[in-house]
Motif scaffolding. Structure first.
Motif, mmCIF file in Angstrom:
data_model
loop_
_atom_site.group_PDB
_atom_site.id
_atom_site.type_symbol
_atom_site.label_atom_id
_atom_site.label_comp_id
_atom_site.label_asym_id
_atom_site.label_seq_id
_atom_site.Cartn_x
_atom_site.Cartn_y
_atom_site.Cartn_z
ATOM 1 N N ASP A 70 0.765 -1.317 -0.058
ATOM 2 C CA ASP A 70 0.059 0.146 0.222
ATOM 3 C C ASP A 70 0.911 1.101 0.058
ATOM 4 O OD1 ASP A 70 -2.331 -1.351 -0.455
ATOM 5 O OD2 ASP A 70 -2.812 -0.971 1.748
ATOM 6 N N ARG A 73 1.829 1.485 -3.421
ATOM 7 C CA ARG A 73 1.025 2.002 -4.266
ATOM 8 C C ARG A 73 0.551 3.409 -4.061
ATOM 9 N NH1 ARG A 73 -2.197 -3.340 -2.768
ATOM 10 N NH2 ARG A 73 -1.385 -4.834 -4.424
ATOM 11 N N PHE A 97 -14.197 8.414 -8.856
ATOM 12 C CA PHE A 97 -13.708 7.057 -8.180
ATOM 13 C C PHE A 97 -12.401 7.015 -8.034
ATOM 14 C CE2 PHE A 97 -12.877 2.485 -8.653
ATOM 15 C CZ PHE A 97 -13.761 2.023 -8.139
ATOM 16 N N VAL A 100 -11.408 9.249 -4.798
ATOM 17 C CA VAL A 100 -11.719 8.363 -3.698
ATOM 18 C C VAL A 100 -11.135 7.339 -3.028
ATOM 19 C CG1 VAL A 100 -13.612 7.533 -2.383
ATOM 20 C CG2 VAL A 100 -14.186 9.474 -3.914
ATOM 21 N N TYR A 102 -7.881 6.882 -3.773
ATOM 22 C CA TYR A 102 -6.635 7.376 -3.369
ATOM 23 C C TYR A 102 -6.843 8.302 -2.221
ATOM 24 C CZ TYR A 102 -4.370 5.039 -7.162
ATOM 25 O OH TYR A 102 -3.837 3.833 -7.725
ATOM 26 N N GLN B 3 -15.326 5.097 2.926
ATOM 27 C CA GLN B 3 -15.523 5.832 1.670
ATOM 28 C C GLN B 3 -15.219 5.011 0.317
ATOM 29 O OE1 GLN B 3 -13.706 9.694 1.290
ATOM 30 N NE2 GLN B 3 -15.658 10.453 0.777
ATOM 31 N N THR B 4 -14.116 4.236 0.435
ATOM 32 C CA THR B 4 -13.579 3.348 -0.706
ATOM 33 C C THR B 4 -14.866 2.408 -0.716
ATOM 34 O OG1 THR B 4 -12.459 2.094 0.740
ATOM 35 C CG2 THR B 4 -11.158 3.652 -0.680
ATOM 36 N N VAL B 7 -17.953 4.004 -2.589
ATOM 37 C CA VAL B 7 -17.779 4.358 -4.292
ATOM 38 C C VAL B 7 -17.866 2.939 -5.091
ATOM 39 C CG1 VAL B 7 -16.767 6.514 -4.194
ATOM 40 C CG2 VAL B 7 -15.151 4.488 -4.082
ATOM 41 N N MET B 8 -17.143 1.811 -4.516
ATOM 42 C CA MET B 8 -17.261 0.751 -5.200
ATOM 43 C C MET B 8 -18.560 0.066 -5.004
ATOM 44 S SD MET B 8 -13.521 -1.174 -4.236
ATOM 45 C CE MET B 8 -14.144 -2.191 -5.752
ATOM 46 N N ALA B 92 -4.682 0.569 -6.689
ATOM 47 C CA ALA B 92 -4.923 1.623 -5.677
ATOM 48 C C ALA B 92 -4.592 1.090 -4.308
ATOM 49 C CB ALA B 92 -6.597 1.621 -5.750
ATOM 50 N N PRO B 93 -4.228 1.961 -3.605
ATOM 51 C CA PRO B 93 -3.860 1.728 -2.027
ATOM 52 C C PRO B 93 -4.955 1.542 -1.150
ATOM 53 C CG PRO B 93 -3.639 3.979 -2.396
ATOM 54 C CD PRO B 93 -4.233 3.602 -3.758
ATOM 55 N N ILE B 94 -5.768 0.469 -1.580
ATOM 56 C CA ILE B 94 -6.666 0.129 -0.636
ATOM 57 C C ILE B 94 -6.758 -1.444 -0.318
ATOM 58 C CG2 ILE B 94 -8.435 1.981 -1.332
ATOM 59 C CD1 ILE B 94 -9.478 -0.046 -3.179
ATOM 60 N N SER B 95 -7.108 -1.679 0.939
ATOM 61 C CA SER B 95 -6.800 -3.194 1.279
ATOM 62 C C SER B 95 -7.943 -4.057 0.506
ATOM 63 C CB SER B 95 -7.306 -3.380 2.886
ATOM 64 O OG SER B 95 -8.708 -3.580 2.857
#
Ligand SMILES: Nc1ncnc2c1ncn2[C@@H]1O[C@H](COP(=O)(O)OP(=O)(O)OP(=O)(O)O)[C@@H](O)[C@H]1O
Ligand SMILES: [Mg+2]
Lengths: 260, 249
Positions: A70, A73, A97, A100, A102, B3-4, B7-8, B92-95
């Motif tokens: 992460d 990323r 999208f 959000v 990021y 938030q992630t 949006v998904m 993307a830097p999301i889990s």
């Protein structure tokens, strides 16, 4: 900013990237050149956590893309060689999208989306579905999207493919500005040698998965005693069209087929 | 993080809402089953001394709607891979857990909407719940079942890159799950080996929970239905997140 040490990637016995090493410094504009199938996109995918290396070490903005995914990323933005936008959404929704995902704050997000979409001349078309965009418009949208979160490193895999000269100049102007103002590191591939010649601080040429030379454009030209990067490129990589890749892929398939 | 996931979720809903053919297509099949089985078997069922067959059938058909919609939502992952958008979410830097939860909640919401539409149509042809308040716990069960099944379909889809293979694999799973769930017939009098298959089929607990809340008739107990579905929902989502972290493109 980017460190690559003895990086190798095998796909079922076929070596796409073969023991390459190089460094890209902070704020540098680095062109990664090579014929079709040389292993450029594969290298970028490993740097951007999409593929796991078979062996070797990687560092992106001081983070290991394998173990600190992460953090790595968050450090980069990427424009892929092939499309990666959602065609069923509008251009604006795609941008939103991304912002959000990021974690860009709402206010900053709105402001940057507007600014970037104006830069690529798509602001007036923001509410159109992407599926009604032309190829070049999609490309422009992808480039704008990759910049929303102000990455420290920007990977561009053939960013200007299919763009008209006006847009190409416009986009490079903006990217060079970000590079000059914020010290954003640029790692890009292209098949337009003139483009690399014009913007790159340093160049590496890769062929058959191996780096055959690297240095400034000046150094590469003088070491090959040629007057343009294109001549140097052709001299180093030969004039034959890359069909070896096709055959080696076929060979690979054949081998797999036999085993099954 | 919220938030992630949001949006998904929103993206899934927008895509669903904009695709009118999907909207209509996915309601046709349950409606056909409802009418054909409902009116076709009602006389037989009543002659055998059972309760009103339509009352029995409707929860099963709602579960079937959810089964099909949820499992097939997984195909969105295959599409995203095919059309390249999957890369955008993967870098993307999301889990990966957030990716999985976002997708599951999006798909589950769509399933519940579809299930509610079918339930509404069932009201129109005469179905009556034990009490109108029972709709609320029924919706809760629909949601729980949807989460499990969407997570299941999505987890499987993360391993598949072939657009043609996905529907075939899904049908292979969905058909036995549907027919061996007690959606169409009571499971109490079944031969023991078939009953065993029904008992290991997760959908049976969804059908039972829906039937219990909507009509008051049940084969298991509500706490059992709840535990099985909640446990499996957590399990498939954890496995799915792990599978997502291993996707290579
Ligand atoms: N997933 C994969 N499985 C098997 N082989 C692959 C895979 N991805 C890439 N390759 C092979 O690895 C080699 C390098 O591919 P890569 O996409 O990195 O080339 P490239 O330098 O980006 O070329 P181009 O200029 O055409 O984009 C090619 O021979 C390709 O066929
Ligand atoms: Mg490439």
């Amino acid at each position: 900013m980017i460190k690559v040490m003895n990086l190798t990637k095998n796909f079922n016995g076929f070596t796409a990237v073969d023991d390459i090493s190089f460094n890209v410094g902070e704020g540098e504009i680095f062109a990664f050149l090579g014929p079709n199938g040389a292993g450029k996109s594969t290298t970028i995918k490993m740097l951007t956590t999409l593929l796991k290396p078979s062996s070797g070490k990687l560092m992106v903005n001081g983070f290991n893309p394998l173990t600190q995914q992460d953090d790595a990323r968050r450090s980069f933005g990427i424009v892929f060689q092939d499309q990666s936008i959602d065609e069923e959404l509008t251009a604006y929704e795609n941008m939103e999208f991304h912002g959000v995902l990021y974690g860009v704050e709402k206010e900053t997000r709105t402001e940057r989306i507007k600014q970037l979409m104006e830069m690529v001349g798509l602001w007036s078309r923001r509410d159109d579905y992407v599926k009604y965009y032309s190829g070049g418009m999609k490309r422009r949208l992808e480039i704008a999207r990759g910049l929303i979160h102000h990455p420290r490193i920007l990977f561009l895999d053939e960013p200007t493919l299919g763009l008209d000269p006006q847009t190409r100049n416009n986009i490079w102007e903006h990217i060079l500005e970000l590079n000059a103002d914020d010290g954003m590191t640029i790692f890009f591939t292209t098949h337009y040698m003139a483009e690399a010649e014009e913007v790159a601080d340093r160049v590496a040429i890769i062929d058959h998965g191996q780096i055959i030379t690297s240095g400034t454009v000046e150094e590469i030209r003088s070491s090959t005693s040629t007057s343009s990067l294109e001549d140097a490129f052709l001299q180093l990589t030969g004039r034959s069209i890359r069909e070896e890749n096709a055959t080696s892929m076929d060979r690979m398939r054949l081998r797999r087929g036999v085993r099954r | 993080m919220i938030q992630t996931i949001y949006v998904m979720w929103l993206r899934q809903l927008k895509r669903y809402w904009r695709s009118k053919s999907r909207l209509i297509g996915s309601i046709g099949q349950p409606l056909l089953f409802l009418v054909a089985f409902g009116f076709g078997f009602s006389p037989v069922f009543e002659k055998a001394g059972g309760v009103d067959y339509m009352q029995f059938l409707v929860p099963g058909i709602v579960a079937m709607t959810i089964l099909f919609t949820s499992m097939f939502t997984g195909i969105e992952v295959v599409w995203d891979r095919r059309f390249g958008f999957l890369k955008e979410t993967l870098v993307a830097p999301i889990s990966r857990t957030d990716i999985m939860i976002g997708r599951t909640l999006g798909g589950a919401t769509i399933s519940v909407i579809q299930g509610l539409v079918v339930l509404l149509l069932a009201f129109l042809i005469g179905f009556r719940p034990v009490s109108w308040f029972s709709i609320l716990p029924a919706v809760f069960f629909m949601f729980l079942l949807s989460i499990f099944l969407t997570g299941f379909g999505t987890a499987i889809a993360s391993r598949i890159d072939d657009m043609q293979a996905f529907p075939m694999i899904m049908n292979l799973l969905i058909m036995p799950m549907f027919f061996l769930s007690g959606a169409l017939f009571p499971i109490d009098g079944l031969p023991s080996f078939i009953k065993l298959l029904v008992l290991v089929n997760p959908l049976s607990y969804g059908v039972d929970g829906l039937r219990a809340t909507l009509t008051g008739v049940m084969s298991f107990t509500l706490p059992l239905d709840l535990t099985v579905l909640a446990g499996l929902s957590i399990l498939v989502n954890l496995v799915g997140a792990w599978l997502f972290s291993r996707i290579e493109i």
